[in-house]
Design a protein around this motif. Structure first.
Motif, PDB file in Angstrom:
ATOM      1  N   VAL A   1     -11.794 -36.408  35.356  1.00 47.91           N
ATOM      2  CA  VAL A   1     -11.596 -34.766  35.298  1.00 47.91           C
ATOM      3  C   VAL A   1     -11.022 -34.308  36.576  1.00 47.91           C
ATOM      4  CG1 VAL A   1     -13.987 -34.619  36.545  1.00 47.91           C
ATOM      5  CG2 VAL A   1     -13.305 -32.998  35.243  1.00 47.91           C
ATOM      6  N   LEU A   2     -10.979 -35.258  37.564  1.00 47.52           N
ATOM      7  CA  LEU A   2     -10.475 -34.606  38.911  1.00 47.52           C
ATOM      8  C   LEU A   2      -8.997 -35.171  39.197  1.00 47.52           C
ATOM      9  CD1 LEU A   2     -13.386 -35.304  41.758  1.00 47.52           C
ATOM     10  CD2 LEU A   2     -12.601 -33.087  40.532  1.00 47.52           C
ATOM     11  N   ARG A   3      -8.498 -35.657  38.127  1.00 41.90           N
ATOM     12  CA  ARG A   3      -7.125 -36.235  38.136  1.00 41.90           C
ATOM     13  C   ARG A   3      -6.160 -35.149  38.027  1.00 41.90           C
ATOM     14  NH1 ARG A   3      -7.752 -41.741  34.509  1.00 41.90           N
ATOM     15  NH2 ARG A   3      -9.393 -42.704  36.012  1.00 41.90           N
ATOM     16  N   PRO A   4      -6.157 -34.073  37.089  1.00 40.09           N
ATOM     17  CA  PRO A   4      -5.361 -32.886  36.707  1.00 40.09           C
ATOM     18  C   PRO A   4      -5.181 -31.921  37.909  1.00 40.09           C
ATOM     19  CG  PRO A   4      -6.545 -33.545  34.750  1.00 40.09           C
ATOM     20  CD  PRO A   4      -7.097 -34.218  35.920  1.00 40.09           C
ATOM     21  N   PRO A   5      -6.335 -31.629  38.633  1.00 43.99           N
ATOM     22  CA  PRO A   5      -6.282 -30.642  39.802  1.00 43.99           C
ATOM     23  C   PRO A   5      -5.727 -31.654  40.977  1.00 43.99           C
ATOM     24  CG  PRO A   5      -8.596 -31.272  39.345  1.00 43.99           C
ATOM     25  CD  PRO A   5      -7.688 -31.945  38.210  1.00 43.99           C
ATOM     26  N   SER A   6      -5.862 -32.794  41.172  1.00 41.38           N
ATOM     27  CA  SER A   6      -5.377 -33.641  42.171  1.00 41.38           C
ATOM     28  C   SER A   6      -3.845 -33.736  42.050  1.00 41.38           C
ATOM     29  CB  SER A   6      -5.912 -35.131  42.418  1.00 41.38           C
ATOM     30  OG  SER A   6      -7.505 -34.767  42.663  1.00 41.38           O
ATOM     31  N   TRP A   7      -3.686 -34.121  41.043  1.00 40.88           N
ATOM     32  CA  TRP A   7      -2.160 -34.060  40.675  1.00 40.88           C
ATOM     33  C   TRP A   7      -1.393 -32.714  41.286  1.00 40.88           C
ATOM     34  CZ3 TRP A   7      -3.200 -36.930  35.545  1.00 40.88           C
ATOM     35  CH2 TRP A   7      -3.301 -38.382  35.772  1.00 40.88           C
TER      36      TRP A   7
ATOM     37  N   ALA B   1       1.405 -32.220  43.885  1.00 42.60           N
ATOM     38  CA  ALA B   1       2.927 -31.872  43.195  1.00 42.60           C
ATOM     39  C   ALA B   1       3.247 -30.872  44.223  1.00 42.60           C
ATOM     40  CB  ALA B   1       2.489 -31.572  41.713  1.00 42.60           C
ATOM     41  N   ALA B   2       2.279 -29.710  44.619  1.00 40.29           N
ATOM     42  CA  ALA B   2       2.543 -28.715  45.386  1.00 40.29           C
ATOM     43  C   ALA B   2       2.849 -29.069  46.700  1.00 40.29           C
ATOM     44  CB  ALA B   2       1.450 -27.755  45.471  1.00 40.29           C
ATOM     45  N   ALA B   3       2.225 -29.989  47.321  1.00 40.85           N
ATOM     46  CA  ALA B   3       2.694 -30.496  48.716  1.00 40.85           C
ATOM     47  C   ALA B   3       3.968 -31.184  48.600  1.00 40.85           C
ATOM     48  CB  ALA B   3       1.481 -31.360  49.235  1.00 40.85           C
TER      49      ALA B   3
ATOM     50  N   SER C   1       2.431 -18.867  36.390  1.00 37.62           N
ATOM     51  CA  SER C   1       3.546 -19.021  36.751  1.00 37.62           C
ATOM     52  C   SER C   1       4.689 -19.553  35.775  1.00 37.62           C
ATOM     53  CB  SER C   1       3.285 -19.791  38.157  1.00 37.62           C
ATOM     54  OG  SER C   1       4.770 -19.911  38.584  1.00 37.62           O
ATOM     55  N   THR C   2       5.945 -19.228  35.977  1.00 31.87           N
ATOM     56  CA  THR C   2       7.071 -19.807  35.200  1.00 31.87           C
ATOM     57  C   THR C   2       7.290 -21.010  35.841  1.00 31.87           C
ATOM     58  OG1 THR C   2       8.473 -18.456  36.539  1.00 31.87           O
ATOM     59  CG2 THR C   2       7.913 -17.391  34.376  1.00 31.87           C
ATOM     60  N   ASP C   3       6.787 -21.249  37.107  1.00 30.62           N
ATOM     61  CA  ASP C   3       7.282 -22.663  37.806  1.00 30.62           C
ATOM     62  C   ASP C   3       6.025 -23.507  37.486  1.00 30.62           C
ATOM     63  OD1 ASP C   3       8.620 -24.215  40.276  1.00 30.62           O
ATOM     64  OD2 ASP C   3       6.583 -24.260  40.386  1.00 30.62           O
ATOM     65  N   PRO C   4       6.245 -24.756  36.890  1.00 28.89           N
ATOM     66  CA  PRO C   4       5.318 -25.409  36.454  1.00 28.89           C
ATOM     67  C   PRO C   4       4.225 -26.150  37.459  1.00 28.89           C
ATOM     68  CG  PRO C   4       7.393 -26.798  36.017  1.00 28.89           C
ATOM     69  CD  PRO C   4       7.684 -25.245  36.549  1.00 28.89           C
ATOM     70  N   VAL C   5       4.788 -26.362  38.651  1.00 33.30           N
ATOM     71  CA  VAL C   5       4.140 -26.753  39.829  1.00 33.30           C
ATOM     72  C   VAL C   5       3.068 -25.532  40.120  1.00 33.30           C
ATOM     73  CG1 VAL C   5       3.937 -27.724  42.117  1.00 33.30           C
ATOM     74  CG2 VAL C   5       5.716 -28.664  40.413  1.00 33.30           C
ATOM     75  N   ARG C   6       3.720 -24.558  40.526  1.00 27.86           N
ATOM     76  CA  ARG C   6       2.670 -23.366  40.971  1.00 27.86           C
ATOM     77  C   ARG C   6       1.751 -23.029  39.788  1.00 27.86           C
ATOM     78  NH1 ARG C   6       7.714 -21.283  43.032  1.00 27.86           N
ATOM     79  NH2 ARG C   6       7.659 -19.729  41.478  1.00 27.86           N
ATOM     80  N   HIS C   7       2.242 -23.125  38.490  1.00 33.86           N
ATOM     81  CA  HIS C   7       1.171 -22.696  37.608  1.00 33.86           C
ATOM     82  C   HIS C   7       0.078 -23.742  37.702  1.00 33.86           C
ATOM     83  CE1 HIS C   7       0.000 -21.181  33.475  1.00 33.86           C
ATOM     84  NE2 HIS C   7      -0.267 -22.573  33.130  1.00 33.86           N
ATOM     85  N   ALA C   8       0.420 -25.077  37.692  1.00 35.83           N
ATOM     86  CA  ALA C   8      -0.720 -26.160  37.656  1.00 35.83           C
ATOM     87  C   ALA C   8      -1.544 -25.641  38.951  1.00 35.83           C
ATOM     88  CB  ALA C   8      -0.118 -27.502  37.883  1.00 35.83           C
ATOM     89  N   LEU C   9      -1.050 -25.345  40.126  1.00 32.70           N
ATOM     90  CA  LEU C   9      -1.757 -24.973  40.952  1.00 32.70           C
ATOM     91  C   LEU C   9      -2.699 -23.883  41.061  1.00 32.70           C
ATOM     92  CD1 LEU C   9      -2.657 -25.904  44.114  1.00 32.70           C
ATOM     93  CD2 LEU C   9      -0.822 -24.493  44.937  1.00 32.70           C
TER      94      LEU C   9
END
Length: 561
Positions: free
Chosen positions: A16-22, A26-28, A65-73
């Motif tokens: 459960v913590l893998r997607p938010p950690s990714w 990814a943002a960093a 967000s239209t940016d995939p990394v920012r959208h995930a964050l």
């Protein structure tokens, strides 16, 4: 993912913590990539980093967000109720890296580490906490945690040495470079020399020492401990690769062999899988509403705070000249129990009533512009009290932290004391608020809980002894600055004014090191009866005192007083 080691570590976390950690990683990584683009000039790279961070603020307001990394964050922030405000400092640090840094000594280097890495680590700690398996960091091991982060940053710096040098960056402190004459010049010219080789050997050995902290995970959940222990092992393998690289270190980044990685990861996967299979985890709830652009709680912008509420009477703070204002006020909040007895209530009720006075002190300090306020909430001697009273005091503190009445104020919250005997929930709440508010620049509020002045001095003496034994300091040359640097709160300024309520006239083992030259102020009112006007009166009284510090005439306070 650019770093397979990070990917492997995230795989050791519960599913459960893998997607938010990714998303966080990814943002960093995206920011680092923008800062390190070899095909762009420095000004262009700085502009791209700045544009990315501003776009994140807009995306947080929109909730997508239209940016995939920012959208995930953004999605991670809203699902897990993360406060991303602490990342603002890390993003600013990335921007400063683009513009170039000059790190004079290890202290400046560590400050850089803290700006750039610690906020991202804090977000991962928040995720574990939200999932119900807090990665509890013991306060008596804070030095170990700081050294571990230092070791991680030094390992990363050595690994990226070739890429940094290609951009004209050398992110090592002058203090280390000057140990080996010509090493800095050789590195900047990308020449492998005896001085360069000796410097790299010393730095890899230092990084290994910092990463090897066996007591760091003592008492931690086995799944979380496995993640940290494996991280340390992978970084030590990375340092082996740095050592083995030789001259090629200046041409491309080294990596450990697949066999070396497998030796670390294979047993770690088994341990983590077993640990998480036996652990019930909390799943994220529904996404919280996204913030609006006009909302002062905009998560990515920690510069907009609400002002403290006005006093019901309409009272306003007196005008005090900046040069007369004390920098640090410490208060012994005495008289809660006697206030309750005076009102025919059980003693514990007085501590609940005293919470409002705490809020009043913070409001008053913000209104008048005080920079440091320290409150004595629970001493090491208070354990001698009745169990019900102790429980009420500690529970009142925890509930107030959970309620968050100071959350939207420009207040940096800190805790000074020892974790032993304190409820784990309280320790977690205190550390959570420290992490959440660490980048705020208004009032610094330090609450002393399970604190004893002599115990603090004893711990500092032990830390100095360990430093001397390790060869980090010459015991014959120890001065006051060395002692201060090894205190639990090394950046706490000297106390200018120490105020005690409750009609008692003693300092009760409170901040003996910091309050050596403090002006003392004693008042008869019990703590629940005071408000911000009493603080303002104490400050005006202070202004009429003559501060000599051993001189014949009044002089300004010493630096940091």
């Amino acid at each position: 993912m650019h770093d397979p080691g990070i990917y492997a570590l995230i795989q050791l976390m519960p599913t459960v913590l893998r997607p938010p950690s990714w998303a966080l990683w990814a943002a960093a990584t995206a920011l680092d990539d923008l800062a390190d683009q070899p095909d762009a000039k420095q000004t262009e790279r700085a502009a791209r980093v700045e544009a990315w961070t501003h776009a994140l603020q807009r995306d947080l307001a929109a909730g997508a967000s239209t940016d995939p990394v920012r959208h995930a964050l953004v999605d991670t922030s809203l699902r897990w109720h993360l406060d991303l405000s602490s990342l603002q400092g890390a993003m600013t640090s990335t921007l400063d890296d683009v513009r170039g840094r000059h790190l004079t000594d290890w202290a400046a280097w560590r400050s850089w580490c803290n700006e750039g890495i610690a906020p991202w680590v804090d977000q991962v700690l928040h995720l574990f906490e939200r999932a119900g398996v807090p990665m509890t960091l013991r306060l008596d091991r804070q030095q170990d945690y700081r050294r571990f982060i230092d070791g991680a940053q030094l390992t990363d710096t050595l690994t990226d040495l070739s890429a940094d040098l290609a951009q004209g960056l050398l992110l090592l402190p002058q203090e280390a470079l000057q140990t080996y004459p010509r090493a800095e010049e050789d590195l900047r010219q990308r020449r492998w020399s005896p001085a360069t080789a000796a410097l790299i050997r010393e730095l890899t050995a230092l990084a290994r020492e910092w990463l090897t902290r066996p007591a760091m995970t003592t008492g931690m959940h086995p799944g979380a401990a496995t993640v940290l222990d494996t991280a340390a092992s992978l970084m030590r393998a990375q340092l082996d690769a740095v050592d083995a690289a030789g001259p090629t270190l200046l041409k491309h980044a080294p990596h450990p062999s697949l066999i070396a990685r497998a030796r670390v990861l294979a047993p770690a996967r088994l341990r983590s899988s077993l640990a998480w299979s036996l652990t019930p985890l909390a799943l994220p709830g529904p996404r919280r509403p996204s913030v609006t652009a006009s909302d002062p709680s905009l998560a990515a912008d920690d510069t907009a705070f609400r002002p403290p509420p006005a006093h019901p009477s309409g009272a306003v703070p007196p005008q005090i000249a900046a040069e007369q204002m004390p920098f640090h006020v410490a208060i012994i909040m005495d008289g809660n129990g006697r206030w309750a007895q005076q009102h025919g209530l059980p003693r514990p009720q007085g501590h609940r009533a005293g919470t409002a006075a705490v809020h009043e002190m913070v409001y008053g300090a913000l209104e008048i512009g005080l920079r440091h306020l320290t409150l004595y909430a629970f001493s090491t001697e208070n354990w001698k009290r009745d169990a019900e009273e102790i429980t009420t005091i500690l529970e009142a503190i925890r509930r107030d932290l959970d309620a968050g009445p100071l959350r939207d104020l420009d207040v940096r919250q800190r805790w000074s004391g020892h974790p032993d005997k304190l409820p784990q929930e309280l320790v977690q709440a205190l550390m959570r608020e420290e992490r959440r508010t660490r980048t705020r620049t208004g009032l610094t509020l330090t609450v002393c809980i399970n604190y004893g002045g002599r115990e603090e001095i004893t711990r500092t003496a032990a830390a100095l002894a360990q430093a001397a034994q390790a060869g980090d300091i010459d015991p014959h040359l120890i001065g006051e600055d060395d002692f201060t640097r090894h205190m639990p709160q090394p950046d706490m300024p000297n106390v200018d004014l120490l105020w005690r309520t409750g009609n008692e006239q003693r300092t009760s083992n409170f901040l003996p090191w910091h309050a050596t030259y403090a002006e003392l102020h004693f008042t008869p009112d019990y703590w629940p009866d005071v408000d911000r006007r009493d603080l303002w009166h104490a400050l005006t009284t202070y202004c009429r005192r003559s501060r000599r510090y051993g001189n014949a005439a009044r002089v300004p306070g010493p630096p940091g007083s």
